[in-house]
Write a protein that holds these residues in place. Sequence first.
Motif, PDB file in Angstrom:
ATOM      1  N   ASP A  63       0.844  -1.193   0.000  1.00  0.00           N
ATOM      2  CA  ASP A  63       0.000   0.000   0.000  1.00  0.00           C
ATOM      3  C   ASP A  63       0.884   1.249   0.000  1.00  0.00           C
ATOM      4  N   ASP A  64       0.548   2.212  -0.846  1.00  0.00           N
ATOM      5  CA  ASP A  64       1.306   3.456  -0.873  1.00  0.00           C
ATOM      6  C   ASP A  64       0.759   4.486   0.115  1.00  0.00           C
ATOM      7  N   GLY A  65      -0.204   4.075   0.928  1.00  0.00           N
ATOM      8  CA  GLY A  65      -0.808   4.977   1.903  1.00  0.00           C
ATOM      9  C   GLY A  65      -2.023   5.713   1.389  1.00  0.00           C
ATOM     10  N   LYS A  66      -2.378   5.456   0.121  1.00  0.00           N
ATOM     11  CA  LYS A  66      -3.518   6.139  -0.486  1.00  0.00           C
ATOM     12  C   LYS A  66      -4.474   5.171  -1.194  1.00  0.00           C
ATOM     13  N   GLU A  67      -4.023   3.944  -1.397  1.00  0.00           N
ATOM     14  CA  GLU A  67      -4.769   2.990  -2.227  1.00  0.00           C
ATOM     15  C   GLU A  67      -6.202   2.748  -1.748  1.00  0.00           C
ATOM     16  N   LEU A  68      -6.411   2.713  -0.443  1.00  0.00           N
ATOM     17  CA  LEU A  68      -7.698   2.257   0.093  1.00  0.00           C
ATOM     18  C   LEU A  68      -8.767   3.332   0.137  1.00  0.00           C
ATOM     19  N   THR A  69      -8.416   4.579  -0.158  1.00  0.00           N
ATOM     20  CA  THR A  69      -9.428   5.645  -0.159  1.00  0.00           C
ATOM     21  C   THR A  69      -9.333   6.526  -1.406  1.00  0.00           C
ATOM     22  N   ASP A  70      -8.652   6.041  -2.432  1.00  0.00           N
ATOM     23  CA  ASP A  70      -8.453   6.886  -3.614  1.00  0.00           C
ATOM     24  C   ASP A  70      -9.635   6.872  -4.582  1.00  0.00           C
ATOM     25  N   GLY A  71     -10.647   6.035  -4.314  1.00  0.00           N
ATOM     26  CA  GLY A  71     -11.819   5.993  -5.175  1.00  0.00           C
ATOM     27  C   GLY A  71     -11.598   5.245  -6.474  1.00  0.00           C
ATOM     28  N   ILE A  72     -10.420   4.637  -6.629  1.00  0.00           N
ATOM     29  CA  ILE A  72     -10.110   3.886  -7.841  1.00  0.00           C
ATOM     30  C   ILE A  72     -10.235   2.397  -7.533  1.00  0.00           C
ATOM     31  N   TYR A 192      -4.411 -18.204   5.025  1.00  0.00           N
ATOM     32  CA  TYR A 192      -4.891 -17.455   3.873  1.00  0.00           C
ATOM     33  C   TYR A 192      -4.364 -16.022   3.851  1.00  0.00           C
ATOM     34  N   THR A 193      -4.331 -15.451   2.662  1.00  0.00           N
ATOM     35  CA  THR A 193      -3.998 -14.046   2.510  1.00  0.00           C
ATOM     36  C   THR A 193      -5.280 -13.223   2.409  1.00  0.00           C
ATOM     37  N   THR A 194      -5.147 -11.911   2.589  1.00  0.00           N
ATOM     38  CA  THR A 194      -6.272 -10.983   2.482  1.00  0.00           C
ATOM     39  C   THR A 194      -5.976  -9.976   1.382  1.00  0.00           C
ATOM     40  N   LEU A 195      -6.931  -9.750   0.496  1.00  0.00           N
ATOM     41  CA  LEU A 195      -6.778  -8.786  -0.584  1.00  0.00           C
ATOM     42  C   LEU A 195      -7.958  -7.819  -0.565  1.00  0.00           C
ATOM     43  N   THR A 196      -7.654  -6.530  -0.582  1.00  0.00           N
ATOM     44  CA  THR A 196      -8.696  -5.506  -0.597  1.00  0.00           C
ATOM     45  C   THR A 196      -8.236  -4.339  -1.462  1.00  0.00           C
ATOM     46  N   ASP A 197      -9.166  -3.473  -1.873  1.00  0.00           N
ATOM     47  CA  ASP A 197      -8.718  -2.337  -2.684  1.00  0.00           C
ATOM     48  C   ASP A 197      -9.424  -1.036  -2.358  1.00  0.00           C
ATOM     49  N   GLU A 198     -10.495  -1.077  -1.568  1.00  0.00           N
ATOM     50  CA  GLU A 198     -11.185   0.190  -1.302  1.00  0.00           C
ATOM     51  C   GLU A 198     -12.062   0.094  -0.061  1.00  0.00           C
ATOM     52  N   ILE A 199     -12.012   1.166   0.734  1.00  0.00           N
ATOM     53  CA  ILE A 199     -12.931   1.355   1.859  1.00  0.00           C
ATOM     54  C   ILE A 199     -13.671   2.651   1.593  1.00  0.00           C
ATOM     55  N   CYS A 200     -14.982   2.562   1.482  1.00  0.00           N
ATOM     56  CA  CYS A 200     -15.792   3.729   1.116  1.00  0.00           C
ATOM     57  C   CYS A 200     -16.903   3.907   2.132  1.00  0.00           C
ATOM     58  N   VAL A 201     -16.984   5.093   2.732  1.00  0.00           N
ATOM     59  CA  VAL A 201     -18.029   5.408   3.712  1.00  0.00           C
ATOM     60  C   VAL A 201     -18.889   6.531   3.149  1.00  0.00           C
ATOM     61  N   SER A 202     -20.196   6.346   3.191  1.00  0.00           N
ATOM     62  CA  SER A 202     -21.114   7.334   2.612  1.00  0.00           C
ATOM     63  C   SER A 202     -22.030   7.915   3.679  1.00  0.00           C
ATOM     64  N   ALA A 203     -22.379   9.181   3.491  1.00  0.00           N
ATOM     65  CA  ALA A 203     -23.241   9.878   4.450  1.00  0.00           C
ATOM     66  C   ALA A 203     -24.279  10.726   3.723  1.00  0.00           C
ATOM     67  N   TYR A 204     -25.338  11.068   4.438  1.00  0.00           N
ATOM     68  CA  TYR A 204     -26.406  11.889   3.886  1.00  0.00           C
ATOM     69  C   TYR A 204     -26.226  13.374   4.201  1.00  0.00           C
TER      70      TYR A 204
END
Length: 208
Positions: A63-72, A192-204
């Motif tokens: 992780d480059d420190g931005k991968e999980l919230t970059d929206g990509i 097992y390994t864990t693979l993820t690419d995005e954490i997205c939180v939405s609000a009203y």
Amino acid sequence: MKKLAFFLTAAIIALFPIVLTAKAAVPVYDTEERAATRQATVTHNKGYTVEYEDAVPLEDYTDDGKELTDGIYAPVIDYNNTDWIGANGWVGYRSESGEGSYSVTITVDIGYVAREIGQVFIRTMTERRISGLTPFISVKASVDGENFFTVGDLEVQNVENKRTEVLINRIQLEETFSARYIRVTFTQDAKYTTLTDEICVSAYGNIE
């Protein structure tokens, strides 16, 4: 001097209703309106910290420190095409000792207290060739960064008889909450390994 004071007073009176109108225009949703109202992402490009418990980054999936919230979002995988391996936004973790279970905790700082958070979206991948399985996922939140409350848990949702599968893990809340910090913990069997690419939180509400 009296004329100047008069004009200043008139200007203030003229502007005052505009301020009231702007405040009144802030949307307030009830339960029925929420169902038909678009939520806005409050974690996009936000910073986060990562804590490891008997875990280390998976080689070639750092992780480059931005991968999980970059929206990509990383590409949906075709197991006949291996171009995705080690690239394209997937972040991986594995056990350090190879025994028991390990966990990775990611805490996202929204930067302000977001109101009416209604959804937490986490994308993971099942990839049999590198023993990648979707882990147990726990989500907590906090206003001050010290006192966290439980938002929800997600059981393992692995797809049988497929070598590769991208899974969308979503917590859709019936009741919204306010928070500045969102904490996601992946807990995985050491095999097992864990693979993820995005954490997205939405609000009203209260979207910057």
